[in-house]
Design a protein around this motif. Structure first.
Motif, PDB file in Angstrom:
ATOM      1  N   ASN A  98      -2.923  -2.013  -3.730  1.00  0.00           N
ATOM      2  CA  ASN A  98      -4.327  -1.762  -3.431  1.00  0.00           C
ATOM      3  C   ASN A  98      -4.533  -0.256  -3.326  1.00  0.00           C
ATOM      4  O   ASN A  98      -3.910   0.404  -2.503  1.00  0.00           O
ATOM      5  CB  ASN A  98      -4.708  -2.443  -2.110  1.00  0.00           C
ATOM      6  CG  ASN A  98      -6.201  -2.557  -1.928  1.00  0.00           C
ATOM      7  OD1 ASN A  98      -6.960  -1.740  -2.446  1.00  0.00           O
ATOM      8  ND2 ASN A  98      -6.636  -3.563  -1.201  1.00  0.00           N
ATOM      9  N   ASN A 140      -7.089   2.176   0.975  1.00  0.00           N
ATOM     10  CA  ASN A 140      -6.381   2.157   2.244  1.00  0.00           C
ATOM     11  C   ASN A 140      -7.142   1.238   3.206  1.00  0.00           C
ATOM     12  O   ASN A 140      -8.297   1.500   3.542  1.00  0.00           O
ATOM     13  CB  ASN A 140      -6.315   3.580   2.822  1.00  0.00           C
ATOM     14  CG  ASN A 140      -5.459   3.667   4.065  1.00  0.00           C
ATOM     15  OD1 ASN A 140      -5.577   2.853   4.975  1.00  0.00           O
ATOM     16  ND2 ASN A 140      -4.604   4.676   4.120  1.00  0.00           N
ATOM     17  N   ASN A 168      -2.306   5.934  -6.299  1.00  0.00           N
ATOM     18  CA  ASN A 168      -1.387   5.102  -5.522  1.00  0.00           C
ATOM     19  C   ASN A 168      -0.651   4.112  -6.422  1.00  0.00           C
ATOM     20  O   ASN A 168       0.551   3.900  -6.296  1.00  0.00           O
ATOM     21  CB  ASN A 168      -2.159   4.352  -4.430  1.00  0.00           C
ATOM     22  CG  ASN A 168      -1.287   4.008  -3.237  1.00  0.00           C
ATOM     23  OD1 ASN A 168      -0.385   4.750  -2.888  1.00  0.00           O
ATOM     24  ND2 ASN A 168      -1.562   2.884  -2.613  1.00  0.00           N
ATOM     25  N   HIS A 202       0.803  -1.223   0.000  1.00  0.00           N
ATOM     26  CA  HIS A 202       0.000   0.000   0.000  1.00  0.00           C
ATOM     27  C   HIS A 202       0.838   1.276   0.000  1.00  0.00           C
ATOM     28  O   HIS A 202       0.314   2.356  -0.247  1.00  0.00           O
ATOM     29  CB  HIS A 202      -0.915   0.036   1.230  1.00  0.00           C
ATOM     30  CG  HIS A 202      -1.814  -1.144   1.341  1.00  0.00           C
ATOM     31  ND1 HIS A 202      -1.426  -2.331   1.914  1.00  0.00           N
ATOM     32  CD2 HIS A 202      -3.098  -1.315   0.939  1.00  0.00           C
ATOM     33  CE1 HIS A 202      -2.426  -3.182   1.868  1.00  0.00           C
ATOM     34  NE2 HIS A 202      -3.442  -2.605   1.278  1.00  0.00           N
TER      35      HIS A 202
END
Length: 262
Positions: free
Chosen positions: A189, A192, A202, A170
């Motif tokens: 991913n 969060n 991200n 993450h």
């Protein structure tokens, strides 16, 4: 934190299953399974077209009930995914928050020859053996809930059992840990897991930190063809899509739309 709650629930549910079936019993079942996995999922990820992992899930902690129980025909969903030619089917097996089960995974894996992913919060070797017995060809390991020693141990065990592994990260630090553990596939991913907010950038940011020889998957928050094009332009090998497909009335049409085949 919701991630702590998920891990605690996973631990409790696993202990209940271990009371009914011991680790030694699982190992005996694994020994009776013919060795047949050729890591085809990883080979598919290496293709030029972006791979699609389509997910089967009834609920989630962030969205609650996604599909009503009476409409959750996971066998039909699996058939739709197969007919759409997806590269893998992800099955949520976490019971308390996602309302999944190993039974669903077992049925889906037996129903077709598409690689299946056990999507869960794996915290013990017992769960890796469970995945193998259920017919999964892929498991998910989440860096945030494992020590470096455990991550390395579980990757080795999965390899021994012929299971591909998506190592989920993450942030920058987790990417470094996944690379150090020699993950062959890293999944980022966009959600969060501590507060369930979604940041689509991200993936784009963290992709730059992963060596080109490591396969890369983007998870969560992918809704349309524009999203997929952005990921394709940033060197993503595959996408894992759950809620978008689960809410689609025509899942085959939605998959084709993401591919740009409308």
């Amino acid at each position: 934190m919701i991630l702590d709650d998920l891990v605690n629930a996973t631990q409790q549910n696993m202990l209940k299953r271990r009371e009914k079936k011991s680790l030694n019993s699982l190992k005996k079942e694994v020994n009776n399974i013919p060795s047949s996995n050729t890591f085809s999922f990883e080979k598919n990820l290496n293709q030029s077209n972006i791979s699609i992992i389509a997910e089967i899930k009834q609920a989630s902690p962030s969205k609650g009930q996604i599909v009503s129980p009476e409409k959750f025909n996971y066998q039909q969903i699996a058939d739709d995914y197969k007919n759409a030619g997806v590269d893998a089917i992800s099955v949520l097996t976490e019971e308390s928050y996602f309302k999944g089960s190993l039974g669903i995974l077992t049925d889906v894996a037996a129903r077709n020859d598409i690689p299946t992913l056990r999507k869960d919060f794996i915290i013990d070797p017992y769960m890796i053996y469970e995945a193998k017995v259920a017919g999964a060809q892929i498991i998910l390991l989440i860096v945030a809930i494992l020590t470096d020693d455990k991550l390395g141990e579980y990757l080795s065990l999965a390899d021994k059992l012929g299971l591909s592994v998506i190592v989920e990260a993450h942030n920058d630090e987790e990417i470094k840990r996944a690379v150090s553990a020699r993950a062959r596939i890293i999944g980022v991913n966009n959600r969060n897991l501590k507060n369930f907010t979604v940041d689509f950038n991200n993936t784009i940011r963290l992709r730059k930190l992963v060596p080109a020889d490591i396969l890369f998957i983007s998870e969560s928050g992918i809704k349309n063809r524009t999203d997929v094009e952005t990921l394709e332009q940033n060197g993503v090998n595959g996408i894992l899509v759950g809620e978008t497909f689960m809410r689609a009335t025509d899942k085959i049409a939605k998959i084709n739309q993401l591919r740009g085949h409308e």
